[in-house]
Design an enzyme around this catalytic site. Sequence first.
Site, PDB file in Angstrom:
ATOM      1  N   HIS A  81      -1.645   1.120   7.257  1.00  0.00           N
ATOM      2  CA  HIS A  81      -2.027   1.300   5.860  1.00  0.00           C
ATOM      3  C   HIS A  81      -1.577   2.641   5.324  1.00  0.00           C
ATOM      4  O   HIS A  81      -1.401   3.596   6.075  1.00  0.00           O
ATOM      5  CB  HIS A  81      -3.553   1.186   5.758  1.00  0.00           C
ATOM      6  CG  HIS A  81      -4.071   1.005   4.367  1.00  0.00           C
ATOM      7  ND1 HIS A  81      -3.398   0.308   3.405  1.00  0.00           N
ATOM      8  CD2 HIS A  81      -5.216   1.437   3.775  1.00  0.00           C
ATOM      9  CE1 HIS A  81      -4.104   0.308   2.289  1.00  0.00           C
ATOM     10  NE2 HIS A  81      -5.210   0.997   2.487  1.00  0.00           N
TER      11      HIS A  81
ATOM     12  N   ASN B  93      -7.832   4.792  -2.246  1.00  0.00           N
ATOM     13  CA  ASN B  93      -7.232   3.566  -1.716  1.00  0.00           C
ATOM     14  C   ASN B  93      -6.655   2.727  -2.853  1.00  0.00           C
ATOM     15  O   ASN B  93      -6.798   3.075  -4.028  1.00  0.00           O
ATOM     16  CB  ASN B  93      -8.288   2.769  -0.939  1.00  0.00           C
ATOM     17  CG  ASN B  93      -7.694   1.844   0.092  1.00  0.00           C
ATOM     18  OD1 ASN B  93      -6.480   1.676   0.177  1.00  0.00           O
ATOM     19  ND2 ASN B  93      -8.543   1.222   0.889  1.00  0.00           N
TER      20      ASN B  93
ATOM     21  N   CYS C 207       0.829  -1.214   0.000  1.00  0.00           N
ATOM     22  CA  CYS C 207       0.000   0.000   0.000  1.00  0.00           C
ATOM     23  C   CYS C 207       0.855   1.252   0.000  1.00  0.00           C
ATOM     24  O   CYS C 207       0.512   2.250  -0.615  1.00  0.00           O
ATOM     25  CB  CYS C 207      -0.919   0.010   1.209  1.00  0.00           C
ATOM     26  SG  CYS C 207      -0.049   0.109   2.762  1.00  0.00           S
TER      27      CYS C 207
END
Length: 399
Positions: free
Chosen positions: A334, A355, A66
């Site tokens: 994250h 995202n 991520c």
Amino acid sequence: MHKTIIKPLIAASVLLGGISQGMAQDYLVNSLKNNQSANSKEAFKFTDVINIENTPVKNQGSSGTCWSYSANSFLESEMIRMGKQPVEISQIYTARNAYIEKGKNYVRMHGAITLGDGGALHDVINMYAKYGALPQSVYTGLNYGTTTNKFAEMQAMAQGVLEAAVKNPNGELSPNWIKAYTAILDTYLGQVPETFEWKGKKYTPQTFAKEVIGINPADYVEISSFKEYPYYSKFVLMVPDNWSLDQVYNVKMNDLTDIIDNALKKGYTVGWAGDVSEKGFSWKNGVAYIPAKNVADMTAEEKDALFAGPKAELEITEDMRQAAFDNYQTQDDHGMHIVGLTKDQNGKEYYIIKNSWGASNDYKGYMYMTKNFVKYKTTAILLNKGGLTKDMAKKLEIK
């Protein structure tokens, strides 16, 4: 950011993201058969205030990357801001280079440092500065028979080589361990081309970064907020995936959202790293907030209504923020990309978050995060120093 285990509180309706030891960020979006809620779009009515242009949503697949997807998305928006035609930057080329450097540190530190997929937002800037960049079409990282990232086997193989090097059965390290380690990454991700063709011109990764992407790594700063360190100075962010022991600037908690707001108003997007393990974070519903009432004290009906429209939020203090970090309630789960600002039907402001779990939720890969959530759960933000006010830049001694 790399987590490899979905925390129980999220398993039903929320994904984790990931920088540290558990895999929030790497939670597989594709593992959900239905990642859309029944009524969140009806319950929340958002009106955009600022929405900065960004590139299409990607899917990191089964990998703890991520940090690379979010920070490269951030760089792609920087290209747009600079008037350039954006290029999809190879996220896995960045990750591969970080894994090389992480492997070196692991051996140098006798194994006493984090391994695995995870990383930090600054890794993308650091790897860009050292190794340049490649377009996604030139380096997909899919050299092992799948159409999406699937890193578990590769990481297990790579870790075995590094652990063998640390054990050092010959009593003295040879120069070949790094060759063996690199060969594993090349086998799974693909060898890096020395030169390649792009739109009729030949480049190296370094010349592509300089001539096509065109950012200056020195223009980017990483900022955090913890009261145990002096404000407006730098400190080493003590999270597992800061394997390079980089320093970040320390500001007061309310400065975090002020900095983000100012950057967005000036047309700059912001990289975000933080914890998404809260029950007030729902990828499925596309909303993240901090409920005023402790979820453990809620009735079943109240829990069912967590995302049935805007709710009152807990007011966050610097003491609460520090305590949550100290007791592992806030981890580096994250990384995502802040691309705008919106308001709900009551006038409350939320950040628009991009995202890297695919276009799989109610908002096709985006979500809305309150400022209180950001104040409570941020571990670091990454932005162009041009997004700072003159006063903040002066306080941080950034020129």
